[in-house]
Design a protein around this motif. Structure first.
Motif, PDB file in Angstrom:
ATOM      1  N   VAL A   1     -16.324 -34.640  49.374  1.00  0.00           N
ATOM      2  CA  VAL A   1     -16.254 -33.180  49.528  1.00  0.00           C
ATOM      3  C   VAL A   1     -16.979 -32.755  50.809  1.00  0.00           C
ATOM      4  N   GLN A   2     -18.159 -33.321  51.054  1.00  0.00           N
ATOM      5  CA  GLN A   2     -18.906 -32.989  52.266  1.00  0.00           C
ATOM      6  C   GLN A   2     -18.092 -33.343  53.522  1.00  0.00           C
ATOM      7  N   TYR A   3     -17.494 -34.517  53.511  1.00  0.00           N
ATOM      8  CA  TYR A   3     -16.718 -34.959  54.672  1.00  0.00           C
ATOM      9  C   TYR A   3     -15.526 -34.030  54.911  1.00  0.00           C
ATOM     10  N   ILE A   4     -14.828 -33.662  53.837  1.00  0.00           N
ATOM     11  CA  ILE A   4     -13.653 -32.791  53.964  1.00  0.00           C
ATOM     12  C   ILE A   4     -14.052 -31.416  54.500  1.00  0.00           C
ATOM     13  N   LEU A   5     -15.189 -30.909  54.046  1.00  0.00           N
ATOM     14  CA  LEU A   5     -15.639 -29.593  54.516  1.00  0.00           C
ATOM     15  C   LEU A   5     -15.971 -29.621  56.007  1.00  0.00           C
ATOM     16  N   VAL A   6     -16.607 -30.694  56.457  1.00  0.00           N
ATOM     17  CA  VAL A   6     -16.912 -30.815  57.885  1.00  0.00           C
ATOM     18  C   VAL A   6     -15.628 -30.967  58.689  1.00  0.00           C
ATOM     19  N   LEU A   7     -14.714 -31.769  58.191  1.00  0.00           N
ATOM     20  CA  LEU A   7     -13.432 -31.956  58.887  1.00  0.00           C
ATOM     21  C   LEU A   7     -12.668 -30.642  58.971  1.00  0.00           C
ATOM     22  N   LEU A   8     -12.633 -29.895  57.883  1.00  0.00           N
ATOM     23  CA  LEU A   8     -11.909 -28.626  57.887  1.00  0.00           C
ATOM     24  C   LEU A   8     -12.538 -27.646  58.873  1.00  0.00           C
ATOM     25  N   LYS A   9     -13.862 -27.580  58.904  1.00  0.00           N
ATOM     26  CA  LYS A   9     -14.525 -26.694  59.875  1.00  0.00           C
ATOM     27  C   LYS A   9     -14.146 -27.082  61.297  1.00  0.00           C
ATOM     28  N   ASP A  10     -14.107 -28.381  61.593  1.00  0.00           N
ATOM     29  CA  ASP A  10     -13.710 -28.841  62.930  1.00  0.00           C
ATOM     30  C   ASP A  10     -12.286 -28.419  63.247  1.00  0.00           C
ATOM     31  N   LEU A  11     -11.402 -28.536  62.259  1.00  0.00           N
ATOM     32  CA  LEU A  11      -9.989 -28.187  62.483  1.00  0.00           C
ATOM     33  C   LEU A  11      -9.817 -26.674  62.650  1.00  0.00           C
ATOM     34  N   LEU A  12     -10.553 -25.890  61.886  1.00  0.00           N
ATOM     35  CA  LEU A  12     -10.463 -24.428  62.035  1.00  0.00           C
ATOM     36  C   LEU A  12     -10.881 -23.997  63.432  1.00  0.00           C
ATOM     37  N   ASP A  13     -11.877 -24.689  63.990  1.00  0.00           N
ATOM     38  CA  ASP A  13     -12.345 -24.365  65.338  1.00  0.00           C
ATOM     39  C   ASP A  13     -11.381 -24.854  66.412  1.00  0.00           C
ATOM     40  N   ALA A  14     -10.684 -25.953  66.137  1.00  0.00           N
ATOM     41  CA  ALA A  14      -9.842 -26.585  67.166  1.00  0.00           C
ATOM     42  C   ALA A  14      -8.396 -26.117  67.146  1.00  0.00           C
ATOM     43  N   VAL A  15      -7.937 -25.607  66.005  1.00  0.00           N
ATOM     44  CA  VAL A  15      -6.511 -25.267  65.855  1.00  0.00           C
ATOM     45  C   VAL A  15      -6.383 -23.780  65.509  1.00  0.00           C
ATOM     46  N   PRO A  16      -6.161 -22.920  66.496  1.00  0.00           N
ATOM     47  CA  PRO A  16      -6.143 -21.471  66.251  1.00  0.00           C
ATOM     48  C   PRO A  16      -5.135 -21.019  65.200  1.00  0.00           C
ATOM     49  N   SER A  17      -4.044 -21.764  65.042  1.00  0.00           N
ATOM     50  CA  SER A  17      -3.008 -21.345  64.091  1.00  0.00           C
ATOM     51  C   SER A  17      -3.321 -21.737  62.649  1.00  0.00           C
ATOM     52  N   LEU A  18      -4.269 -22.651  62.440  1.00  0.00           N
ATOM     53  CA  LEU A  18      -4.539 -23.134  61.087  1.00  0.00           C
ATOM     54  C   LEU A  18      -5.162 -22.067  60.185  1.00  0.00           C
ATOM     55  N   PRO A  19      -6.168 -21.302  60.628  1.00  0.00           N
ATOM     56  CA  PRO A  19      -6.766 -20.321  59.709  1.00  0.00           C
ATOM     57  C   PRO A  19      -5.747 -19.365  59.101  1.00  0.00           C
ATOM     58  N   LYS A  20      -4.861 -18.811  59.924  1.00  0.00           N
ATOM     59  CA  LYS A  20      -3.861 -17.886  59.384  1.00  0.00           C
ATOM     60  C   LYS A  20      -2.882 -18.610  58.464  1.00  0.00           C
ATOM     61  N   ALA A  21      -2.588 -19.872  58.785  1.00  0.00           N
ATOM     62  CA  ALA A  21      -1.668 -20.639  57.945  1.00  0.00           C
ATOM     63  C   ALA A  21      -2.226 -20.804  56.534  1.00  0.00           C
ATOM     64  N   LEU A  22      -3.528 -20.893  56.395  1.00  0.00           N
ATOM     65  CA  LEU A  22      -4.132 -21.070  55.074  1.00  0.00           C
ATOM     66  C   LEU A  22      -3.951 -19.844  54.187  1.00  0.00           C
ATOM     67  N   PHE A  23      -3.631 -18.703  54.815  1.00  0.00           N
ATOM     68  CA  PHE A  23      -3.412 -17.473  54.051  1.00  0.00           C
ATOM     69  C   PHE A  23      -1.950 -17.287  53.643  1.00  0.00           C
ATOM     70  N   LYS A  24      -1.123 -18.278  53.841  1.00  0.00           N
ATOM     71  CA  LYS A  24       0.321 -18.132  53.590  1.00  0.00           C
ATOM     72  C   LYS A  24       0.613 -17.644  52.181  1.00  0.00           C
ATOM     73  N   ASN A  25      -0.125 -18.139  51.211  1.00  0.00           N
ATOM     74  CA  ASN A  25       0.105 -17.728  49.817  1.00  0.00           C
ATOM     75  C   ASN A  25      -0.873 -16.658  49.342  1.00  0.00           C
ATOM     76  N   GLY A  26      -1.564 -16.017  50.272  1.00  0.00           N
ATOM     77  CA  GLY A  26      -2.384 -14.849  49.948  1.00  0.00           C
ATOM     78  C   GLY A  26      -3.861 -15.095  49.736  1.00  0.00           C
ATOM     79  N   ASP A  27      -4.234 -16.096  48.934  1.00  0.00           N
ATOM     80  CA  ASP A  27      -5.637 -16.317  48.609  1.00  0.00           C
ATOM     81  C   ASP A  27      -6.001 -17.795  48.766  1.00  0.00           C
TER      82      ASP A  27
END
Length: 481
Positions: A86-112
């Motif tokens: 879980v710790q590793y995935i959270l760090v990886l996701l934070k890195d991806l959110l910072d590196a991929v501008p389109s990913l944060p909005k994509a995570l909202f595709k289904n609303g929540d």
């Protein structure tokens, strides 16, 4: 004073990135699927640009990896019982959110997208547990990068995140405090989030004000009486670059930054911010102690925002705490920041325009309405009372008297001088306008003065005795007649 990640957080994230995880064994144990592992491996050891290309080519796949979809659980769901994963995935996701501008909005595709993240904020009450901390960085990055104002964010996720961050700002560890404050700053991206921040002010604003009070030398649990009496200590010249109380300059700057952001809602929050936290007084004292132009600029700019939109209520406060004289002194320094010079000029002009039309009576009324009394010149001036006593009693149908009664009703355990001053003022009113004694008695002022004759503080006893003496004098004179 950069906004780079605090050392504590950066070190934690680096350690987790470098920690070896036996991924094949995790697949065999059912902690994650082969498909999920393939997506993780595709981005975990590649450069930022390559990472962005890989994720953008499969946005839906990475969305499902982190937030799930129908019969496809997220990797966080599956790995829930394996904290190292879980710790590793959270760090990886934070890195991806910072590196991929389109990913944060994509995570909202289904609303929540928050379903599997919010429980992690409550994973443990142990401040050393990295999972809630890492989760907060992910949620902060997700909200800040999208500036999302949906119901899921504002009314569901944001309040939980603010509550968690408040626990960091109240922690004794300055590193954790700084993480909490910086994440606040990232989240105050618009009016909606700032209003929610204010709605939770007992959790969010109060600990930040306490940090500033500590920087002024007022310890936790103490009142701000030392600020009013002018006895707060100054800047420590120690080698640690700290203010009094051990508040580091970086933490101070970040706290001031957050409250500056909040001050853009000054029309809505300004009066209560001052009423509840004495913010004009506190900022004036901080301005005296400010060690850097960057902190001075934030202080001046915040005062500008607050005073400009709440002139009727807050300009009298600014005069009461002697802000105009302080600004005059500040303007004589060799300031290099043009933004600070501009803000300082605007604030001085606003206060100059106000003070040109104000009298000593106005200053006295402002002091009483502030709810805190100090030995300012009017209290001991016989001329002031001779000219203004009746005016004070009649002002706005007795508003000043009612406020005086309200002040006297409090115990003032940390500042007994307030009670002594109030007794002085009551005595002056009785002396100058004896025919209004009945009005004062109806408000309970005579009864309270009599009670204060039993106070342990010598000055309070003396002033209460003098005030009661006026009542007795006129009572005796009436009996003689």
């Amino acid at each position: 004073m950069s906004l780079d990640p605090p050392t504590h957080l950066a070190s934690l994230q680096n350690n987790i990135r470098q920690r070896p995880i036996p991924w094949d064994g995790q697949v065999r144990a059912g902690t994650l699927t082969e498909e999920q592992l393939a997506k993780i491996k595709a981005v975990e050891r590649v450069k930022r640009d390559a990472r962005r290309e890989i994720v953008e080519a499969d946005l839906d796949g990475y969305r499902i990896l982190f937030v799930s979809e129908e019969d496809k659980p997220s990797v966080l769901e599956m790995a829930g019982k394996r904290p190292e994963v879980v710790q590793y995935i959270l760090v990886l996701l934070k890195d991806l959110l910072d590196a991929v501008p389109s990913l944060p909005k994509a995570l909202f595709k289904n609303g929540d997208p928050y379903k599997h993240f919010l429980p992690l904020l409550a994973h443990s009450s142990n401040a050393e547990d990295p999972i809630p901390l890492l989760t907060s960085t992910v949620l902060t990055s997700l909200m800040a990068s999208t500036r999302d104002e949906s119901d899921a964010t504002v009314h569901k996720a944001l309040p939980h995140l603010f509550s968690y961050l408040s626990s960091l700002t109240k922690n004794a560890d300055p590193g954790l405090q700084d993480i909490g404050v910086l994440e606040y700053s990232s989240l105050l991206y618009g009016s909606v989030s700032r209003k929610q921040f204010w709605a939770q002010r007992s959790e969010t604003v109060a600990p930040l004000v306490q940090i500033l009070m500590t920087a002024c030398g007022v310890g936790n649990g103490e009142s701000n009486a030392s600020l009013w009496s002018g006895t707060a200590t100054g800047v420590s010249k120690g080698l640690d670059g700290s203010l009094s109380g051990g508040v580091g300059l970086q933490l101070l700057y970040h706290v001031l930054l957050v409250l500056w952001q909040l001050s853009f809602e000054a029309e809505e929050v300004g009066d209560e911010l001052n009423e509840e936290y004495d913010i004009v007084l506190l900022y004036t004292q901080l301005l005296r102690l400010s060690p850097k132009e960057k902190t001075t600029r934030l202080l001046v700019s915040t005062l500008n925002n607050l005073l400009r939109t709440n002139q009727t209520t807050l300009l009298p406060q600014a005069v009461l705490v002697r802000l105009p004289a302080l600004l005059q002194n500040l303007s004589t320094r060799q300031l290099t920041d043009p933004d600070l010079q501009e803000e300082l000029t605007a604030l001085r002009e606003m206060l100059d325009d106000y003070t040109k039309t104000k009298t000593t009576f106005d200053e006295y009324v402002a002091e009483v309405i502030s709810g805190h009394l100090r030995w300012s010149p009017p209290h001991r001036s016989t001329v002031f009372w001779a000219e203004n006593a009746r005016k004070i009693i009649d002002h706005e149908n007795g508003a000043v008297l009612r406020k005086l009664a309200e002040i006297m009703a409090k115990p003032w355990d940390n500042d007994k001088a307030v009670l002594a001053i109030a007794c002085n003022d009551v005595g002056a009113l009785v002396k100058e306008v004896p025919e209004k004694r009945g009005t004062l008695e109806k408000l309970g002022l005579k009864t309270r003065v009599m009670q204060l004759m039993g106070e342990a503080d010598e000055n309070v006893r003396w002033e209460s005795l003098r005030a009661l003496g006026g009542w007795l004098k006129y009572s005796f004179e009436n009996n003689d007649k």
